[in-house]
Design an enzyme around this catalytic site. Structure first.
Site, PDB file in Angstrom:
ATOM      1  N   THR A 179       1.007  -1.025  -0.002  1.00  0.00           N
ATOM      2  CA  THR A 179       0.625  -0.046   0.666  1.00  0.00           C
ATOM      3  C   THR A 179       0.809   1.697   0.088  1.00  0.00           C
ATOM      4  OG1 THR A 179      -1.783  -1.236   0.911  1.00  0.00           O
ATOM      5  CG2 THR A 179      -1.504   1.098   1.510  1.00  0.00           C
ATOM      6  N   VAL A 199       3.468   8.613  12.217  1.00  0.00           N
ATOM      7  CA  VAL A 199       1.804   8.373  13.112  1.00  0.00           C
ATOM      8  C   VAL A 199       1.390   9.655  12.730  1.00  0.00           C
ATOM      9  CG1 VAL A 199       1.608   9.696  15.549  1.00  0.00           C
ATOM     10  CG2 VAL A 199       4.020   8.698  15.367  1.00  0.00           C
ATOM     11  N   ILE A 249      -0.255  13.533   7.828  1.00  0.00           N
ATOM     12  CA  ILE A 249      -0.426  14.509   9.094  1.00  0.00           C
ATOM     13  C   ILE A 249       0.438  14.879   9.771  1.00  0.00           C
ATOM     14  CG2 ILE A 249      -1.139  15.965  10.881  1.00  0.00           C
ATOM     15  CD1 ILE A 249      -3.884  13.929  11.383  1.00  0.00           C
ATOM     16  N   GLY A 287      -8.390  -1.254   3.555  1.00  0.00           N
ATOM     17  CA  GLY A 287      -6.701  -1.812   3.341  1.00  0.00           C
ATOM     18  C   GLY A 287      -6.322  -0.051   4.546  1.00  0.00           C
ATOM     19  N   LYS A 344       2.051   4.989  18.824  1.00  0.00           N
ATOM     20  CA  LYS A 344       2.228   5.977  18.150  1.00  0.00           C
ATOM     21  C   LYS A 344       2.056   6.891  18.933  1.00  0.00           C
ATOM     22  CE  LYS A 344      -0.822   4.683  14.316  1.00  0.00           C
ATOM     23  NZ  LYS A 344      -1.984   4.193  13.680  1.00  0.00           N
TER      24      LYS A 344
HETATM   25  P1  NAP Z   1       1.154  -3.900   2.780  1.00  0.00           P
HETATM   26  O1  NAP Z   1       0.999  -3.500   1.772  1.00  0.00           O
HETATM   27  O2  NAP Z   1       1.007  -5.200   3.726  1.00  0.00           O
HETATM   28  O3  NAP Z   1       3.101  -3.998   1.982  1.00  0.00           O
HETATM   29  C1  NAP Z   1       4.366  -4.667   2.681  1.00  0.00           C
HETATM   30  C2  NAP Z   1       5.254  -4.312   1.889  1.00  0.00           C
HETATM   31  O4  NAP Z   1       6.593  -5.069   2.157  1.00  0.00           O
HETATM   32  C3  NAP Z   1       4.631  -5.709   0.627  1.00  0.00           C
HETATM   33  O5  NAP Z   1       5.359  -5.465  -1.233  1.00  0.00           O
HETATM   34  C4  NAP Z   1       5.479  -6.634   0.249  1.00  0.00           C
HETATM   35  O6  NAP Z   1       5.682  -7.637  -0.439  1.00  0.00           O
HETATM   36  C5  NAP Z   1       6.758  -6.390   1.612  1.00  0.00           C
HETATM   37  N1  NAP Z   1       7.291  -7.653   2.426  1.00  0.00           N
HETATM   38  C6  NAP Z   1       7.108  -7.530   4.164  1.00  0.00           C
HETATM   39  N2  NAP Z   1       7.723  -8.577   4.473  1.00  0.00           N
HETATM   40  C7  NAP Z   1       8.330  -8.156   3.389  1.00  0.00           C
HETATM   41  C8  NAP Z   1       9.483  -9.046   3.510  1.00  0.00           C
HETATM   42  N3  NAP Z   1      10.243 -10.059   4.969  1.00  0.00           N
HETATM   43  N4  NAP Z   1      10.735  -9.705   2.398  1.00  0.00           N
HETATM   44  C9  NAP Z   1      10.345  -8.624   1.654  1.00  0.00           C
HETATM   45  N5  NAP Z   1       9.399  -8.109   1.533  1.00  0.00           N
HETATM   46  C10 NAP Z   1       8.229  -7.575   2.320  1.00  0.00           C
HETATM   47  O7  NAP Z   1       2.241  -2.736   4.221  1.00  0.00           O
HETATM   48  P2  NAP Z   1       1.779  -1.313   3.831  1.00  0.00           P
HETATM   49  O8  NAP Z   1       0.380  -1.064   4.406  1.00  0.00           O
HETATM   50  O9  NAP Z   1       2.166  -1.121   3.139  1.00  0.00           O
HETATM   51  O10 NAP Z   1       2.432  -0.904   5.287  1.00  0.00           O
HETATM   52  C11 NAP Z   1       4.029  -0.410   4.971  1.00  0.00           C
HETATM   53  C12 NAP Z   1       4.336  -0.610   6.421  1.00  0.00           C
HETATM   54  O11 NAP Z   1       3.284   0.812   7.042  1.00  0.00           O
HETATM   55  C13 NAP Z   1       3.896  -0.628   7.924  1.00  0.00           C
HETATM   56  O12 NAP Z   1       4.796  -0.799   8.846  1.00  0.00           O
HETATM   57  C14 NAP Z   1       2.613  -0.152   7.804  1.00  0.00           C
HETATM   58  O13 NAP Z   1       2.757   0.462   9.149  1.00  0.00           O
HETATM   59  C15 NAP Z   1       2.881   1.034   7.652  1.00  0.00           C
HETATM   60  N6  NAP Z   1       1.944   2.151   7.133  1.00  0.00           N
HETATM   61  C16 NAP Z   1       0.769   1.515   6.633  1.00  0.00           C
HETATM   62  C17 NAP Z   1      -0.105   2.762   6.699  1.00  0.00           C
HETATM   63  C18 NAP Z   1      -1.148   2.858   5.521  1.00  0.00           C
HETATM   64  O14 NAP Z   1      -2.095   2.844   5.458  1.00  0.00           O
HETATM   65  N7  NAP Z   1      -1.304   1.245   5.015  1.00  0.00           N
HETATM   66  C19 NAP Z   1      -0.380   3.937   6.967  1.00  0.00           C
HETATM   67  C20 NAP Z   1       1.062   4.255   7.995  1.00  0.00           C
HETATM   68  C21 NAP Z   1       2.019   3.332   8.418  1.00  0.00           C
HETATM   69  P3  NAP Z   1       4.917  -8.299  -1.355  1.00  0.00           P
HETATM   70  O15 NAP Z   1       4.063  -7.107  -1.847  1.00  0.00           O
HETATM   71  O16 NAP Z   1       5.892  -9.224  -2.594  1.00  0.00           O
HETATM   72  O17 NAP Z   1       4.162  -8.957  -0.662  1.00  0.00           O
HETATM   73  N1  HSE Z   2      -4.228   0.262  11.015  1.00  0.00           N
HETATM   74  C1  HSE Z   2      -3.446   1.387  10.916  1.00  0.00           C
HETATM   75  C2  HSE Z   2      -4.801   2.883  11.407  1.00  0.00           C
HETATM   76  C3  HSE Z   2      -2.893   2.164   9.657  1.00  0.00           C
HETATM   77  O1  HSE Z   2      -5.893   2.196  11.382  1.00  0.00           O
HETATM   78  O2  HSE Z   2      -4.876   3.512  11.654  1.00  0.00           O
HETATM   79  C4  HSE Z   2      -1.868   3.267   9.857  1.00  0.00           C
HETATM   80  O3  HSE Z   2      -1.040   3.644  10.549  1.00  0.00           O
END
Ligand code: NAP
Ligand code: HSE
Length: 430
Positions: free
Chosen positions: A13, A132, A136, A187, A205
């Site tokens: 994502t 966090v 924002i 998501g 956070k």
């Molecule tokens: P996600 O959609 O699950 O994507 C994770 C990505 O990392 C995928 O591309 C996956 O590969 C790859 N990956 C994970 N573990 C791996 C490993 N051990 N070796 C190689 N590749 C690996 O996660 P996301 O939602 O983008 O979130 C990523 C980070 O941002 C997390 O720490 C989350 O807490 C943080 N975050 C997310 C959001 C949000 O809105 N989603 C907001 C703030 C912070 P594949 O694609 O091949 O599966």
């Molecule tokens: N799972 C988290 C939320 C994603 O719902 O706020 C962003 O950190």
């Protein structure tokens, strides 16, 4: 200006959003930082997965060493998630003199201080603004815009999933489980949503916010955490009829050098700015001694909002590289962490209980509270769901947490009290 090569760990994502922003805003970004940015390698689990962005297949790898040990790479963007393995990888990257940008609050809440120290020792930056409240810029606001102030209180809706669930339960009277599934499909929720609904995600956070605000080393163990899984439609209806909205609120406050950091369902007056934050949106209210009240509002999750914060951090890293001032992010905590005791935490409480509907019940209950010197702002009594029972809902005046604990303990010993159904903090009132 130096050309900057990036190793992107994760193309999910957030990672996809990062690539899109680098592609769509590339010219503006180059103009602002003066450097060309090139993504050299992208770490993923599955090279054959269909991706939502157009990328050179040569970029993809499943071998983290191709990023963290790669002498061509200057900056690692970590958007893959995970704690222990990811920490080892980031340590290795820092020892190899790579700067880091991460959106990973789980990692930073557990290993952040050590990583920041290691970064400084290696003259590297590590920025984590996206961790966090997604889009924002709250961490940057605390460390830059509000740096000259003394922060006294932070109240935040910092988890989008729980805010989405509570909004739908309140506004549309929907049940918890289907709304959680909806948040997962949209998501916002973590892969294991128990950390969202149990309050852990928000607690992580809040430690990051509290450490920046109070210049201490507050750990996750110092945070009092309760989630939203026990909140019922009846709780919401009672709160509404008393003029409140229930939100999962993170609180970090300081008084006389002692802090309280908590995450708990909290009743806010319906006209409080945080009560009006709906769906997956986040908001952080900050009270500074000099600035007074400020509030930051925006999307707390999602691909492009979170990626905006990540790429802005990348730009900060590049500016520091070009100015030759990398590695100054970590500042030794100025103050020893001192936590408030339950006698030093003051707030109002909502208490809901089922009692026997008979003469004298009310007096016995009020006696228990008055023995603890607890007085009430609001009281409501309605027929209970079972025959010959009543439900009593009370909102206290400001009391200590210890007074509440003692009162609840003594109420449990009263034969006319069948059960304490729920109790929540009430905050944000004069
Ligand atoms: P996600 O959609 O699950 O994507 C994770 C990505 O990392 C995928 O591309 C996956 O590969 C790859 N990956 C994970 N573990 C791996 C490993 N051990 N070796 C190689 N590749 C690996 O996660 P996301 O939602 O983008 O979130 C990523 C980070 O941002 C997390 O720490 C989350 O807490 C943080 N975050 C997310 C959001 C949000 O809105 N989603 C907001 C703030 C912070 P594949 O694609 O091949 O599966
Ligand atoms: N799972 C988290 C939320 C994603 O719902 O706020 C962003 O950190």
């Amino acid at each position: 200006m130096k050309e900057i090569n990036v190793g992107l760990c994760g193309l999910g994502t957030v990672g996809t959003g990062v690539v899109k922003i680098l592609q769509d805003h590339g010219n503006e970004i180059k103009y602002k930082v003066g450097s060309e940015i090139t993504v050299k390698k992208v770490l993923v689990h599955d090279i054959n997965k269909k991706r939502d962005v157009v990328i050179d297949p040569e970029w993809l790898t499943t071998d983290p060493k191709e990023l963290v040990d790669n002498p061509e790479i200057d900056v690692i963007i970590e958007v893959m998630g995970g704690i222990e393995d990811t920490n080892l990888l980031m340590e290795r990257a820092l020892k190899n003199k790579k700067h880091i940008v991460t959106a990973n609050k789980d990692l930073m809440a557990v290993h952040g201080q050590q990583l920041l120290k290691l970064a400084k020792a290696n003259n590297c930056d590590i920025f984590y603004d996206a961790s966090v409240a997604g889009g924002i810029p709250i961490l940057r606001s605390l460390s830059d815009g509000l740096a000259s102030d003394k922060i006294q209180k932070i109240m935040g809706i910092v988890n989008g999933t729980t805010n989405y669930i509570l909004t739908k339960m309140t506004d549309d009277q929907l049940d918890f489980d289907p709304v959680l599934k909806e948040a997962q499909s949209l998501g916002f929720a973590e892969s294991d949503p128990t950390s969202d609904v149990g309050g852990l995600d928000a607690a992580r956070k809040m430690t990051l916010l509290a450490n920046l605000a109070f210049k201490m080393e507050i750990s996750l163990d110092d945070v009092d955490i309760s989630g939203i899984t026990d909140i019922s439609q009846e709780d919401i209806a009672f709160a509404t009829s008393l003029g409140y909205t229930i939100k999962l609120i993170g609180i970090a406050s300081i008084q006389d050098g002692k802090v309280e950091v908590s995450v708990e369902p909290t009743l806010l007056p319906q006209d409080h700015p945080l009560a009006m934050v709906k769906n997956e949106f986040n908001a952080v209210y900050v009270y500074g001694e000099a600035v007074g009240e400020t509030m930051f509002y925006g999307p707390g999750a999602g691909s492009l909002p979170t990626a905006t914060a990540v790429v802005s951090d990348l730009m900060e890293v590049i500016k520091n590289i070009n100015l030759g001032i990398s590695g100054n992010e970590y500042v030794t905590p100025q103050f020893e962490t001192q936590l408030k005791t339950n006698n030093e935490i003051f707030t109002k409480y909502f208490v809901r209980m089922e009692v026997d509907d008979e003469a004298g019940t009310f007096q016995k209950i009020t006696n228990i509270f008055s023995d603890e010197k607890v007085s009430f702002a609001k009281i409501l009594q309605l027929p209970g769901s079972k025959k010959e029972t009543a439900e009593i809902v009370m909102v206290t005046h400001q009391i200590s947490k210890q007074q509440l604990i003692n009162s609840l303990e003594n109420l449990k010993g009263l034969s006319v009290v069948n059960r304490i159904i729920s109790y929540y903090r009430v905050d944000g009132e004069e």
